[in-house]
Enzyme design. Structure first.
Site, mmCIF file in Angstrom:
data_model
loop_
_atom_site.group_PDB
_atom_site.id
_atom_site.type_symbol
_atom_site.label_atom_id
_atom_site.label_comp_id
_atom_site.label_asym_id
_atom_site.label_seq_id
_atom_site.Cartn_x
_atom_site.Cartn_y
_atom_site.Cartn_z
ATOM 1 N N GLY A 193 0.802 -1.218 0.000
ATOM 2 C CA GLY A 193 0.000 0.000 0.000
ATOM 3 C C GLY A 193 0.832 1.263 0.000
ATOM 4 N N GLY A 243 0.100 8.318 0.697
ATOM 5 C CA GLY A 243 -0.019 8.284 2.149
ATOM 6 C C GLY A 243 1.240 7.873 2.874
ATOM 7 N N GLY A 268 2.531 4.999 3.394
ATOM 8 C CA GLY A 268 3.343 3.997 2.710
ATOM 9 C C GLY A 268 4.310 4.621 1.730
ATOM 10 C CB SER A 311 -5.963 2.634 13.217
ATOM 11 O OG SER A 311 -6.869 3.693 13.411
ATOM 12 C CE1 TYR A 356 -9.377 1.275 9.077
ATOM 13 C CE2 TYR A 356 -10.017 2.640 10.938
ATOM 14 C CZ TYR A 356 -9.102 2.299 9.960
ATOM 15 O OH TYR A 356 -7.908 2.962 9.874
#
Length: 353
Positions: free
Chosen positions: A33, A37, A39, A165, A199
């Protein structure tokens, strides 16, 4: 959907960290990914310090542009196709990695993630968020284990870095979210908590996988030199929020969640510091967790207290093995790498005839 537009914040902590980074010459770092962002920040930052960067992305124009950006800066970068919503693609990517990088991977950064998507199944039958964010990373890590062990033997250590997260906090891990029940989990009607619970479960899974892998390495592959670590970015303006909106985040609850994040978000460079510390800081220990200290607030990446849950870690490990079709975690990659070596030997023998 209307989300207020906030100007990208200036990085506050990134430059000081980069100054402290060691040289990464001779190291190979694989990142999922990394078209944008955190990554992409990690790929660029590590590449500038001399690392060879392997970009594990779903094939797309964005993936190609990101590769060309890095190569345009003189960074040694390559793209390996990997669609985390298809277990078959993960197997193909792992086989390519074994073929191309037999000397090993110094870091596998399981960074890719999707957020706030509606209740739908992947082609493998699993929730799209859980498979993308956790299950496929679990499978990828197992399949490239020998490459991590090879790099550790050559350089003294290697690292698996998972990306969690602040959303991990909430309900304990439930087996339902790890089962082949994609599209059946519900909760997308008013007020729309379901997508955010899915999520939350996937990001909790990232952290529990880190701890479970740390323990399994110690018990089953002691002395391997491979460390298992985790990071979280804090509230970060990374572009993930816009992807949530594009995927149908139209409810008031979605707007509130995205607004609360963006109004305090720090720069994407600062959001990548947890990953960079876990991947590059020479002082890290296996099992460590890095990220901003304040709940829901930006800040520098710090060493955070462990958030262990023995029952959740056992559930996570067993359910992930079942979902990915692995009978044993470490042996899966060892079998794959033996098959790649045997195939290469056969090819070489034919070429010599």
């Amino acid at each position: 959907m209307f989300i207020p537009s906030y100007p990208p914040p200036e990085p506050r902590h990134y430059a000081a960290f980069v100054e402290s980074m060691p040289s990464l010459e001779g190291r190979t770092i694989a990142i999922t990914g990394c078209t944008s962002g955190t990554g992409l920040v990690m790929a660029r930052t590590c590449g500038r310090e001399g690392a060879r960067i392997v970009m594990l992305n779903r094939p797309s124009q964005r993936a190609q542009r990101a590769l060309e950006e890095l190569k345009g800066e003189g960074i040694d970068a390559a793209l390996v196709a990997c669609d985390l919503q298809r277990f078959a693609s993960v197997h193909e990517a792992a086989e390519l990695l074994a073929q191309r990088y037999p000397e090993g991977l110094d870091v596998l950064c399981n960074n890719a993630g999707v957020m706030g998507l509606p209740d739908r199944a992947t082609g493998d039958g699993y929730d799209v968020q859980m498979q993308t964010n956790h299950l496929s990373h679990f499978l990828l890590t197992a399949l490239v284990w020998p490459l991590l062990a090879a790099a550790a033997a050559a350089h003294g250590e290697a690292r698996v870095v998972n990306h969690s997260s602040g959303a991990r906090r909430g309900a304990p891990l439930s087996a339902d979210y790890l089962a082949a029940k994609g599209g059946e989990l519900g909760g997308d009607g008013f007020p729309g908590f379901g997508k955010w619970r899915r999520y939350q479960q996937s990001k909790l899974a990232n952290l529990l996988f880190t701890y479970a892998l740390h323990d399994h390495i110690a018990a089953e592959r002691p002395g391997s030199g491979v460390k298992s670590l985790c990071a979280h970015p804090g509230p970060t303006n990374s572009g993930l929020q816009a992807k949530t909106s594009d995927a149908g985040g139209t409810r008031v609850l979605d707007q509130l969640i995205l607004w609360r994040t963006l109004r305090v978000a720090h720069a994407v460079e600062d959001g990548a510091l947890g990953l960079l510390r876990a991947a590059c800081d020479p002082e890290v220990e296996s099992g460590a967790f890095y990220g901003p200290e304040g709940r829901g607030q930006p800040g520098p990446a710090m060493l955070l207290p462990a958030e262990r849950d023995a029952e959740g870690e056992r559930l996570l490990w067993d359910a992930s093995l079942a979902a990915t079709g692995l009978s044993a975690f470490f042996e899966a990659g060892e079998q794959l790498c033996r098959a790649v070596v045997d195939s290469q030997r056969a090819t070489d023998k034919v070429a010599q005839l």
